[in-house]
Enzyme design. Sequence first.
Site, PDB file in Angstrom:
ATOM      1  N   GLU A 112      32.738  32.261  42.481  1.00 37.05           N
ATOM      2  CA  GLU A 112      32.060  33.543  42.750  1.00 37.05           C
ATOM      3  C   GLU A 112      30.543  33.428  42.689  1.00 37.05           C
ATOM      4  OE1 GLU A 112      33.814  36.102  39.859  1.00 37.05           O
ATOM      5  OE2 GLU A 112      35.751  36.186  40.842  1.00 37.05           O
ATOM      6  N   GLU A 158      42.122  34.864  43.516  1.00 38.12           N
ATOM      7  CA  GLU A 158      42.436  35.576  42.283  1.00 38.12           C
ATOM      8  C   GLU A 158      42.957  36.957  42.676  1.00 38.12           C
ATOM      9  OE1 GLU A 158      39.118  35.756  39.624  1.00 38.12           O
ATOM     10  OE2 GLU A 158      38.707  33.609  39.733  1.00 38.12           O
TER      11      GLU A 158
END
Lengths: 677, 677, 677
Positions: free
Chosen positions: C142, C310
């Site tokens: 991320e 995720e």
Amino acid sequence: MSIGVCYFPEHWPEERMEADVERMADAGLEYVRMGEFAWARMEPEPGTYDFEWLDRAVSLIGEYGMRAVLCTPTASPPKWLVDEHPGILQEEADGTTRHYGGRRHYCYNSEEYRRETRRITEKLAERYADNPTVAGWQTDNEYGCHGTLRCYCDDCAGAFRDWLREKYGDVDELNEKWGTEFWSQTLNSFAQVDPPRHTAADHHPSRLLDYDRFSSDSVVEYNRLQVEILREANDEWFVTHNFMSHDDLDAYDVAADLDFASWDSYPTGHVQVQREAVSNDELRAGNPDNLGLDHDLYRSAANAPFWVMEQQPGDINWPPYSPQPGEGAMRLWALYAVARGADVVSYFRWRRCRMGQEQYHSGLLDGDGTPDRGYRDAVDAASDLDELASVAGDDADGSSLSTPDADVALLHDYDNLWALDIEPMTPDFDYWRHVETYYAALRERSVHVDVVPPTAELAEYDAVVAPTLYLVTDELAETLTSYVEGGGELLVTMRSGVKDAYDKLHDAAQPGPLRSLVGADVEQHESVPDAMDGTVVYDGREFGCRVWNEWLSPAEEGAEVTGRYDGTMADGTPAIVRNAVGDGSVTYVGTWPDSDLAGAVVGDLLDRAGVETTDAFPAHVRVSRRGGLTWIANFGGDSMSVDAPADAEWALGGSTVGPYDVAVTDADPASLTPLSE
Amino acid sequence: MSIGVCYFPEHWPEERMEADVERMADAGLEYVRMGEFAWARMEPEPGTYDFEWLDRAVSLIGEYGMRAVLCTPTASPPKWLVDEHPGILQEEADGTTRHYGGRRHYCYNSEEYRRETRRITEKLAERYADNPTVAGWQTDNEYGCHGTLRCYCDDCAGAFRDWLREKYGDVDELNEKWGTEFWSQTLNSFAQVDPPRHTAADHHPSRLLDYDRFSSDSVVEYNRLQVEILREANDEWFVTHNFMSHDDLDAYDVAADLDFASWDSYPTGHVQVQREAVSNDELRAGNPDNLGLDHDLYRSAANAPFWVMEQQPGDINWPPYSPQPGEGAMRLWALYAVARGADVVSYFRWRRCRMGQEQYHSGLLDGDGTPDRGYRDAVDAASDLDELASVAGDDADGSSLSTPDADVALLHDYDNLWALDIEPMTPDFDYWRHVETYYAALRERSVHVDVVPPTAELAEYDAVVAPTLYLVTDELAETLTSYVEGGGELLVTMRSGVKDAYDKLHDAAQPGPLRSLVGADVEQHESVPDAMDGTVVYDGREFGCRVWNEWLSPAEEGAEVTGRYDGTMADGTPAIVRNAVGDGSVTYVGTWPDSDLAGAVVGDLLDRAGVETTDAFPAHVRVSRRGGLTWIANFGGDSMSVDAPADAEWALGGSTVGPYDVAVTDADPASLTPLSE
Amino acid sequence: MSIGVCYFPEHWPEERMEADVERMADAGLEYVRMGEFAWARMEPEPGTYDFEWLDRAVSLIGEYGMRAVLCTPTASPPKWLVDEHPGILQEEADGTTRHYGGRRHYCYNSEEYRRETRRITEKLAERYADNPTVAGWQTDNEYGCHGTLRCYCDDCAGAFRDWLREKYGDVDELNEKWGTEFWSQTLNSFAQVDPPRHTAADHHPSRLLDYDRFSSDSVVEYNRLQVEILREANDEWFVTHNFMSHDDLDAYDVAADLDFASWDSYPTGHVQVQREAVSNDELRAGNPDNLGLDHDLYRSAANAPFWVMEQQPGDINWPPYSPQPGEGAMRLWALYAVARGADVVSYFRWRRCRMGQEQYHSGLLDGDGTPDRGYRDAVDAASDLDELASVAGDDADGSSLSTPDADVALLHDYDNLWALDIEPMTPDFDYWRHVETYYAALRERSVHVDVVPPTAELAEYDAVVAPTLYLVTDELAETLTSYVEGGGELLVTMRSGVKDAYDKLHDAAQPGPLRSLVGADVEQHESVPDAMDGTVVYDGREFGCRVWNEWLSPAEEGAEVTGRYDGTMADGTPAIVRNAVGDGSVTYVGTWPDSDLAGAVVGDLLDRAGVETTDAFPAHVRVSRRGGLTWIANFGGDSMSVDAPADAEWALGGSTVGPYDVAVTDADPASLTPLSE
Ligand SMILES: [Mg+2]
Ligand SMILES: [Mg+2]
Ligand SMILES: [Mg+2]
Ligand SMILES: [Zn+2]
Ligand SMILES: [Zn+2]
Ligand SMILES: [Zn+2]
């Protein structure tokens, strides 16, 4: 009474210059302001100057029969200058540097920057000293804008110590005047004083107030440096500065060094930033009193007709919202400024800029060079003003085109503003809005008002309105007492006489030195949230009050109670008193009245003072007097009508005034009555 | 049971001193607190001391039959000291210095400042060691006020490393206990640990919790340094510290070094800062449970009658709003404090100060020396207390004027507060307000409550209420289990047993070590916004619940379900369970109940525990027991009446209690019933 | 089409490893992602490596028939690394260091950190190059999360100067392109440029936009460094990165270096953070279009099936509120992702972590190892996908299990996002929400959409929707014109064609280079607050409009007016126009339409383009097409029914779709009609 424009020739290809200037002249413009922010163009590299582009612009302006206003470019030093002198940058209270990248990136107290300022100002003054097209100068631009009035750097620390040394002479005197015994703040030397940098707990209010004064004085000193150079070069030039609305800078002090004050008027922007709840009409045209208070303040500050140096030309980039202004609003603003005493209204800017930080700021021309809505309004305003100039006559006082001498003074000053900003004591108190409450009460009855500091000469005024005269010295109390004894009618409001000149409480109960004049004490004060809004009975009628309530206690043989709280805890307690003193009387209002109560109290004051008024006009319509004419401005989105004498002559419009329109008549204001909508 | 006052003789001309002291005595005051913040007066220049002004004040206080409480002046070191030792200043988490200019401008871990502290404290202790007028000492002032409990400077970094070394011995132990495997936070040495300074992403909660503990311990250590010097000088002196309401400082730890705890009580200020929605009545007088929780906490912290070292005397300067307190409220606060166990209530301050940061803080006298509203209330309170002392009798436990032994303990501690501040998991969770929900449920039934940490001795209590017992060790679980097995009635609420002592989740499902005691698991938890407020059916009635819902799952042969969610997603799911264990039982409430549900659950708990209660009183009326008397305090703006036995004797007032008034009777609380308004 | 999970073996005792892996396989999981954040475990001390734990995990995963996805651990360098290289830390714009303590504590432009990155990445690549269980890699984690995309340190300053030098070659070119004449911002050398650090006034938008681009490019470069090392080691590995929803990082640029894009999908978290008002249904399951826009964006970015790396497994720790997801929502999210083109959906995480910053983030297993709600949903999703894979057939385009080629492209890019973030001009404008308005209008009619930048190849699309195409070059205008001339149907909306590629206004009136294509000019624009919400009449019906209104002026023989403002100031002014150009047409919408108006305009566009659609489904129900099947996803808390052909076969569920459920049929979308609830 003429229209001008702000022009940035350096933003456009040089070949367009003549066409632009010609078009300005065709539009009826008479003044062109230039040079603001152009330092990097004037001096592209240290010591290498280029003024030819500006020479040519000035020359063309002269050729087309207009005059130029030049600006010193000091509000935006170029990057090379900052890199050479990084010490000129300001610092936040927490030590963070205010870096290069926007504008106003310099500290007023930097000796290095003052040296650079002198250099560029002298260069410009010298270059244009003999140029007949240049009418005068604007120094810098909007001092203090973007929160740059106060800086916390080491240069400021040193200058603050000098300022204190000068003011107090001895550090023991400072200790005594500030009252440093509190919280072990006693100082042993001036060298111990720092700027009020980031702390965990609150700063000492007296120290903060002096820092506010020092900061404003630093600007006054910095500005004077420029004024003196310009005056020296050509003493026929006028020198002005363009203030920003409702600033933290003492406009009276700066104006004392200027020929006249000017200011930058953005009605739909200021109203959003300065007021809590804004109506759709105000989003389209602003509020005439929010606007008028500034007109009257800057007119009064130099006691001279003012300029609107920057007039909002349409939609703008900086407020939260920018709806299109109402149809004709740009003309309305110009005519209303003139009605309040402006000599020149200069639109900002000629053409929407296609680069940089203000691309969303409209101009008279759009970015593609086509006329925008503001252009049409500017042309109309210029032609209207020409027309009106031809019929405007002499005033009662004999001068042509002047505003009448005001019957009423509204007292206002910056020390009070700062001291109350330091200790507002409730999130809902705002000095400017409190002043506006009374300004509106005067103006809805079409009264002409001077906005002056308490030190002004008051004898000529029939009535004086003093909202929240917070800091009061014995000397001021004596002045006001003489004024009332001599037959003056005085209105003083809540939170007056609370502090001395050093922001310490008086020995005596509030209103301190004003106690015997007011004929009453403030027994208690309280701040209240909206949920505790209250009621005052005045003259047998119920009105609203809010934010701050004082429980008054008239002295024996002192003031007469004219208003009392009704209901809640203070039921029956005096809220408003009046005291006859000599040939006049003083009214004290111990709460924040709603607009009806302010109107009733002010109306009674004006009656006693014998001031000629109209009936109350609605909040969006204001009547002014200038040049022997009566100007009716309608800031609302609907037409409104007045009942006027049958023989009234209409120099502009007629008795029905359209939305965002202005009518001008020779009839006396007092002969006009608003007709209900 | 007496009244005192905080006095700053150094703020006033010395010639007024005797008149002031005489007037205090006349008003019925018995204690005068002084010296706070007076370092610059005591030591105007480094090493040059001046105590004569204080000597004289102490001497006069003695002459007029009162006693003095002195303060160490360490909360406000003079500027000369800061300039000599700039390293004593605290730092924010982002590195910004907390500069000189307010107060509390020192780091608890600065060795330089500890040296200076020792010096001035020894000087003072020595000077007054033999002075019989000096009754005792207050150390410093309101540790941690203005967010100064936690500092992020290099001195703190070093001290934190030492603290961790001491606690964990080996860095691998720290890695294991914190759980540093997460996000690569494994440490190779204690030297690698910094204070939790500004980061982009969240800090590790275990590191934050230890920093909170370390910060509190730093204050404990700093305070102990002062206490030891004072005790050494005169072991008959009491030593206390004046806590601020609802602080982040562990009051139990600090109090362990004190003779008794004192605190600074500002009912209308705290209620605005600590609660969300505040009623007009609360703006006038505060909330009795918001206030009472602090009284009971500080009484319990040192297991001794407490002092209110500073009692709000009228309108004050620091909350958002400061309406005038209700008529009599300043007396109400004093009598209510005594009813909850205060021995002395000392108003802050004698006279409104005319300089510095607290000019808008009223005193018993106004700035001009005339009695303010608080003065009249203080005189009344002093005379009421005299009167009551004469009729107050022995309690059941035989001691005179004592508060009764509490039947119920409310468990509360700072580790839970800090850990939940670190991971509140919803903007709507507030540990203090959750505790207050249950405190109010106990107090509306007039139950006397001790507020103690989970480590307290519980055996003597008939019931124990443990709201959000977040951090639970096996040891605590065993203690609670023994308590219940021995016949105790225990109430545990949502978010209990979640974490171990290091702020890590337990291996077992929530409530972790409390699972077998509670007889149920928490299957799921959820945080919900207001729009998802829900319903719980308990005892056949519908109640509201909010903020946090746990879905409970009773173990086989475990707890009985006594409340279920009704409607929405969790319809029918257990929300409240009760488990019989040994001779007692434990109730677990898995949501945040509205006040009615809290009242119902707590009422049932008290019934089972056989605790004598009254009917529920309205939220603004509270009944206390002290000195064999029953004290009824009315915090509302309207009168309220109780039904009392015909033979009740009224030592103060009668069965109708006026607004902001107190009545005291010999009747037993359980014999009183509130009459509906 | 399979299910995976994120696993952190290093958080648990090694003896549990095999049991965990076995259980994953039993649950039907096929991929296990590991290694993220494990640098301190991999390299406990500088140069000392430990990969055995990871070797063993990979080996077990292989043994149980699954495949491993490994991550580089660079998002969380250990403390020893930071202490060795403190210069790698980022800095805020005000100079504050972003310290160690969370994650993402490194600057992308730090040469030291790039060196360290290379070292650990090479080490890992080398170790697993020949391991057949390792399927591929996730780089870092991320990028840009927690506001770390932009850093203001000196390393960034140097890199920015290089980036500018590379882009502009000559500083005069930069001066010209940025337009630095404004406010004296002309630069004499690249060395004069700093990052846009804290200033008092606004920064130059062109400088800010280039800084945003530079910052994104810095990440692209940093990511490429990792990709190249991994590819070099084993060119059969896939390399991806897990984007975070709606990031400020240019996903198209990063994706160009990846095999496919993946992203981290937290439906109930993102919807709270990204949208203003969130319904209770959205708090339980998210919003299908808020979610779907990301699915389609990341699928389009690499033009390949994406992964959800995720997937939210239940309640999570970081949004304001975390109600329990609706029953089945975790399965719904997985199936919906697959319907939108996901190949793998990997739940985060295997088991709730009992330490560190994410203890309140649920896992498939609870902290005590028992299955949580997400586990059951994951098992169901895995089994459903197995089942569906067996019936899924070929698409029209012949590829198996592929998503169909989209008929419609939604244009979106990051330059527009950044430029509009710099100059939103009203607090109510949000680029993403504006894009979502049109995305929803397409998706409610079940249209399959590619989300691509304006530089994408458009010829294949029947219709192109371009919300706020803010920056437009002549080249882009030509591309779009060709597209329309060739028969394409184009929709362009407010604030398009405003700026050139350097964030300067175009010479021509808005829509600048698109003027002749659109066949109209924007005469005026205005931003309006909610109180000025307006009305547009389109196709004879009244609709709402808000936030931003443009007054359109069709060129002569230009566009046809299809929508006009109704009421208020702009009454009758064109708001929507359509222009036929060649074989296609372009519609321009000059305001922010309510969802009904967006639906009407988009519906007409699709009709003209001949795109097959359904009737409009309610906002919480979405229909997708993949693998020759039609997937109906119900994000609402109530059942919904469709009218389907009698011979429709249901591979999953049936024509009534339960709350948070999915049904899959072989019927064509266009044959389905939503039945009113
Ligand atoms: Mg008072
Ligand atoms: Mg759970
Ligand atoms: Mg325009
Ligand atoms: Zn400075
Ligand atoms: Zn420290
Ligand atoms: Zn950097």
